[in-house]
Design a protein around this motif. Structure first.
Motif, PDB file in Angstrom:
ATOM      1  N   ILE A  80       0.822  -1.217   0.000  1.00  0.00           N
ATOM      2  CA  ILE A  80       0.000   0.000   0.000  1.00  0.00           C
ATOM      3  C   ILE A  80       0.852   1.260   0.000  1.00  0.00           C
ATOM      4  O   ILE A  80       0.462   2.286  -0.562  1.00  0.00           O
ATOM      5  N   ASN A  81       2.054   1.197   0.586  1.00  0.00           N
ATOM      6  CA  ASN A  81       2.888   2.393   0.714  1.00  0.00           C
ATOM      7  C   ASN A  81       3.944   2.545  -0.380  1.00  0.00           C
ATOM      8  O   ASN A  81       4.657   3.560  -0.406  1.00  0.00           O
ATOM      9  N   THR A  82       4.068   1.575  -1.271  1.00  0.00           N
ATOM     10  CA  THR A  82       5.053   1.676  -2.344  1.00  0.00           C
ATOM     11  C   THR A  82       4.473   1.425  -3.732  1.00  0.00           C
ATOM     12  O   THR A  82       5.071   1.832  -4.730  1.00  0.00           O
ATOM     13  N   GLY A  83       3.335   0.726  -3.809  1.00  0.00           N
ATOM     14  CA  GLY A  83       2.761   0.403  -5.113  1.00  0.00           C
ATOM     15  C   GLY A  83       3.510  -0.695  -5.848  1.00  0.00           C
ATOM     16  O   GLY A  83       3.357  -0.860  -7.061  1.00  0.00           O
ATOM     17  N   MET A  84       4.319  -1.473  -5.154  1.00  0.00           N
ATOM     18  CA  MET A  84       5.066  -2.551  -5.792  1.00  0.00           C
ATOM     19  C   MET A  84       4.134  -3.676  -6.226  1.00  0.00           C
ATOM     20  O   MET A  84       3.128  -3.946  -5.584  1.00  0.00           O
ATOM     21  N   ARG A  85       4.485  -4.327  -7.336  1.00  0.00           N
ATOM     22  CA  ARG A  85       3.727  -5.477  -7.815  1.00  0.00           C
ATOM     23  C   ARG A  85       4.018  -6.692  -6.938  1.00  0.00           C
ATOM     24  O   ARG A  85       5.024  -6.751  -6.245  1.00  0.00           O
ATOM     25  N   TRP A  86       3.132  -7.705  -7.023  1.00  0.00           N
ATOM     26  CA  TRP A  86       3.329  -8.909  -6.226  1.00  0.00           C
ATOM     27  C   TRP A  86       4.682  -9.554  -6.526  1.00  0.00           C
ATOM     28  O   TRP A  86       5.431  -9.914  -5.618  1.00  0.00           O
ATOM     29  N   GLY A  87       5.000  -9.712  -7.821  1.00  0.00           N
ATOM     30  CA  GLY A  87       6.256 -10.359  -8.175  1.00  0.00           C
ATOM     31  C   GLY A  87       7.473  -9.611  -7.670  1.00  0.00           C
ATOM     32  O   GLY A  87       8.490 -10.218  -7.324  1.00  0.00           O
ATOM     33  N   ILE A  90       7.502  -7.716  -4.891  1.00  0.00           N
ATOM     34  CA  ILE A  90       7.537  -7.904  -3.434  1.00  0.00           C
ATOM     35  C   ILE A  90       8.099  -9.276  -3.090  1.00  0.00           C
ATOM     36  O   ILE A  90       8.946  -9.418  -2.203  1.00  0.00           O
ATOM     37  N   ALA A  91       7.630 -10.302  -3.802  1.00  0.00           N
ATOM     38  CA  ALA A  91       8.083 -11.664  -3.528  1.00  0.00           C
ATOM     39  C   ALA A  91       9.573 -11.829  -3.805  1.00  0.00           C
ATOM     40  O   ALA A  91      10.253 -12.631  -3.151  1.00  0.00           O
ATOM     41  N   ALA A  92      10.110 -11.066  -4.766  1.00  0.00           N
ATOM     42  CA  ALA A  92      11.527 -11.186  -5.134  1.00  0.00           C
ATOM     43  C   ALA A  92      12.426 -10.204  -4.389  1.00  0.00           C
ATOM     44  O   ALA A  92      13.648 -10.219  -4.578  1.00  0.00           O
ATOM     45  N   LEU A  93      11.852  -9.361  -3.541  1.00  0.00           N
ATOM     46  CA  LEU A  93      12.641  -8.342  -2.847  1.00  0.00           C
ATOM     47  C   LEU A  93      13.625  -8.974  -1.866  1.00  0.00           C
ATOM     48  O   LEU A  93      13.254  -9.812  -1.045  1.00  0.00           O
ATOM     49  N   VAL A 145      13.334 -10.808   1.708  1.00  0.00           N
ATOM     50  CA  VAL A 145      12.646 -10.092   2.786  1.00  0.00           C
ATOM     51  C   VAL A 145      11.470 -10.915   3.291  1.00  0.00           C
ATOM     52  O   VAL A 145      11.231 -11.004   4.491  1.00  0.00           O
ATOM     53  N   PHE A 146      10.756 -11.551   2.364  1.00  0.00           N
ATOM     54  CA  PHE A 146       9.603 -12.383   2.735  1.00  0.00           C
ATOM     55  C   PHE A 146       9.868 -13.812   2.277  1.00  0.00           C
ATOM     56  O   PHE A 146      10.075 -14.070   1.090  1.00  0.00           O
ATOM     57  N   VAL A 147       9.863 -14.714   3.209  1.00  0.00           N
ATOM     58  CA  VAL A 147      10.126 -16.116   2.910  1.00  0.00           C
ATOM     59  C   VAL A 147       9.254 -16.978   3.807  1.00  0.00           C
ATOM     60  O   VAL A 147       9.000 -16.643   4.972  1.00  0.00           O
ATOM     61  N   LEU A 148       8.762 -18.090   3.260  1.00  0.00           N
ATOM     62  CA  LEU A 148       7.923 -19.009   4.027  1.00  0.00           C
ATOM     63  C   LEU A 148       8.465 -20.416   3.833  1.00  0.00           C
ATOM     64  O   LEU A 148       8.533 -20.921   2.712  1.00  0.00           O
ATOM     65  N   THR A 151      15.330  -0.339  -4.003  1.00  0.00           N
ATOM     66  CA  THR A 151      15.648  -0.496  -5.422  1.00  0.00           C
ATOM     67  C   THR A 151      14.881  -1.694  -5.962  1.00  0.00           C
ATOM     68  O   THR A 151      15.025  -2.810  -5.452  1.00  0.00           O
ATOM     69  N   ILE A 152      14.074  -1.465  -6.977  1.00  0.00           N
ATOM     70  CA  ILE A 152      13.262  -2.537  -7.553  1.00  0.00           C
ATOM     71  C   ILE A 152      13.913  -2.971  -8.865  1.00  0.00           C
ATOM     72  O   ILE A 152      13.859  -2.257  -9.865  1.00  0.00           O
ATOM     73  N   SER A 153      14.547  -4.133  -8.829  1.00  0.00           N
ATOM     74  CA  SER A 153      15.276  -4.616 -10.004  1.00  0.00           C
ATOM     75  C   SER A 153      15.044  -6.096 -10.259  1.00  0.00           C
ATOM     76  O   SER A 153      15.604  -6.657 -11.202  1.00  0.00           O
ATOM     77  N   ARG A 154      14.215  -6.745  -9.440  1.00  0.00           N
ATOM     78  CA  ARG A 154      13.962  -8.171  -9.605  1.00  0.00           C
ATOM     79  C   ARG A 154      12.455  -8.435  -9.575  1.00  0.00           C
ATOM     80  O   ARG A 154      11.682  -7.638  -9.053  1.00  0.00           O
ATOM     81  N   SER A 155      12.077  -9.579 -10.128  1.00  0.00           N
ATOM     82  CA  SER A 155      10.673  -9.964 -10.117  1.00  0.00           C
ATOM     83  C   SER A 155      10.569 -11.477 -10.107  1.00  0.00           C
ATOM     84  O   SER A 155      11.384 -12.171 -10.735  1.00  0.00           O
TER      85      SER A 155
END
Length: 370
Positions: free
Chosen positions: A194-201, A203-206, A267-270, A219-223
């Motif tokens: 909500i605060n960055t507008g990043m796409r799901w892919g 966010i998942a690759a961050l 950053v996010f891993v399950l 820096t958004i360079s991966r998806s």
């Protein structure tokens, strides 16, 4: 090369004439347009060499292997392959590529519409077919693209949904309380979207190496591609972009970094793996929306929420385009009407009064209204 007009009792015919290796070659047509097309084709073959005839099926295979799979993401290439197998091949069949005429394309459009498909969806099919045939126009297998002669349907502005400021606040408040212990990363994920507008892919690759706390930016360079199940070193727009870490996001992101075992990993891993989009959206996101008692939206609509709030709070389209990673400003312009300084209010810049024509300053007008 020339076109001769031959007058006959039944009407005129048009003879296309050209000289090749000192030999005169001619052919008659009922229409001047057809004669010119034939001459153009012969000129192309003479200039670039003869191209062997290929079938539509072979053309589809070549385009997928040489273009779609090498220049597009695995997800887009797979989407194209399914469209070809399920829609293009059953209708056009294995005919010569040159026999895919504008009339054949119009028949294909009529068939799609008869099944209840919306015109906007028909355009998506036509855009893929046009790209496929353009490839063979460039390779001199075709003189003209039949889809370009037919054209696309005019479309209305694409609609989208988003959470209002109150709904977003209600949703995040609920998520913070629900996931305040061992699953607090879920709340952070919503907060980040909500605060960055990043796409799901994205966010998942961050990964943490792309989070700069000192300069307060990401820096958004991966998806992440959910077809190949791999992280790609590029984004949808194939450009690196940057978004700021605002005051709402910074403390939560720092706290998550301190709790993380791998300071250089995701950053996010399950369970040691990248988040699965279908499972997360079904088991987490949609459930949290229901329990928070806000309207049902797609996860991608959190991106629309960011863009909408950005414009409503005085942001401009140029900055939003860079933050969202839109390659075309027309995509960003769908949010323009939400700006408090939209074109509707801009008309106050010039206010014409009978007998006392004035140019009124917008800031002065607002102070008067206040």
């Amino acid at each position: 090369m020339a076109i001769e007009v031959i007058r006959l009792k039944k009407g005129a015919v048009y003879k296309a004439v050209l000289y090749k290796n000192r030999h005169r070659i001619s052919r008659c047509f009922d229409r001047k347009y057809d004669a010119q097309q034939w001459l153009d084709q012969q000129h192309t073959l003479h200039q670039y060499g003869y191209q062997a005839k290929i079938t539509f099926f072979e053309a589809c295979r070549i385009w997928l292997e040489n273009h779609a799979q090498t220049r597009k993401s695995p997800r887009c290439a797979e989407y194209d392959r399914r469209m070809i197998d399920n829609s293009f091949k059953p209708y056009f069949g294995d005919v010569e590529l040159g026999k895919v005429s504008p009339y054949k394309v119009e028949g294909y459009i009529a068939q799609l519409l008869s099944t209840g498909i919306k015109k906007a969806t028909v355009n998506r099919y036509l855009q893929t077919l046009r790209a496929l045939l353009n490839y063979f126009v460039k390779k001199r297998h075709l003189l003209v693209n039949p889809v370009s002669l037919v054209g696309l349907f005019p479309e209305e502005d694409a609609s989208y949904d988003y959470l209002s400021y109150e709904e977003a606040d209600q949703f995040l408040t609920y998520a913070e309380v629900k996931h305040q212990k061992d699953k607090r990363w879920i709340y952070l994920l919503y907060l980040l979207a909500i605060n960055t507008g990043m796409r799901w892919g994205e966010i998942a690759a961050l990964q943490w190496d792309r989070v700069d706390f000192k300069n307060q930016r990401i820096t958004i360079s991966r998806s992440y591609c959910d077809v190949s199940k791999q992280i790609r070193e590029t984004t949808k727009g194939r450009k690196i972009r940057y978004v700021g870490i605002n005051s709402s996001l910074m403390p939560e992101l720092k706290a998550h970094y301190e709790r993380s075992d791998q300071k250089q990993g995701l950053v996010f891993v399950l369970n040691g793996r990248v988040l699965d989009p279908k499972n997360f959206k079904r088991d987490r996101f949609e459930k949290d929306l229901r329990e928070a008692e806000v309207k049902r939206i797609r996860f991608h609509d959190l991106r629309h929420s960011f863009a909408s709030h950005f414009m409503m709070k005085g942001g401009n389209l140029y900055d939003l385009q860079k933050l969202m990673g839109h390659s075309d400003i027309s995509t960003t312009e769908r949010y323009a009407h939400l700006s408090p300084e939209s074109l509707v209010l801009r008309t106050e810049l010039v206010a014409v009064h009978g007998g006392k024509n004035n140019v009124i300053d917008l800031s002065e007008k607002r102070r008067q209204q206040a």
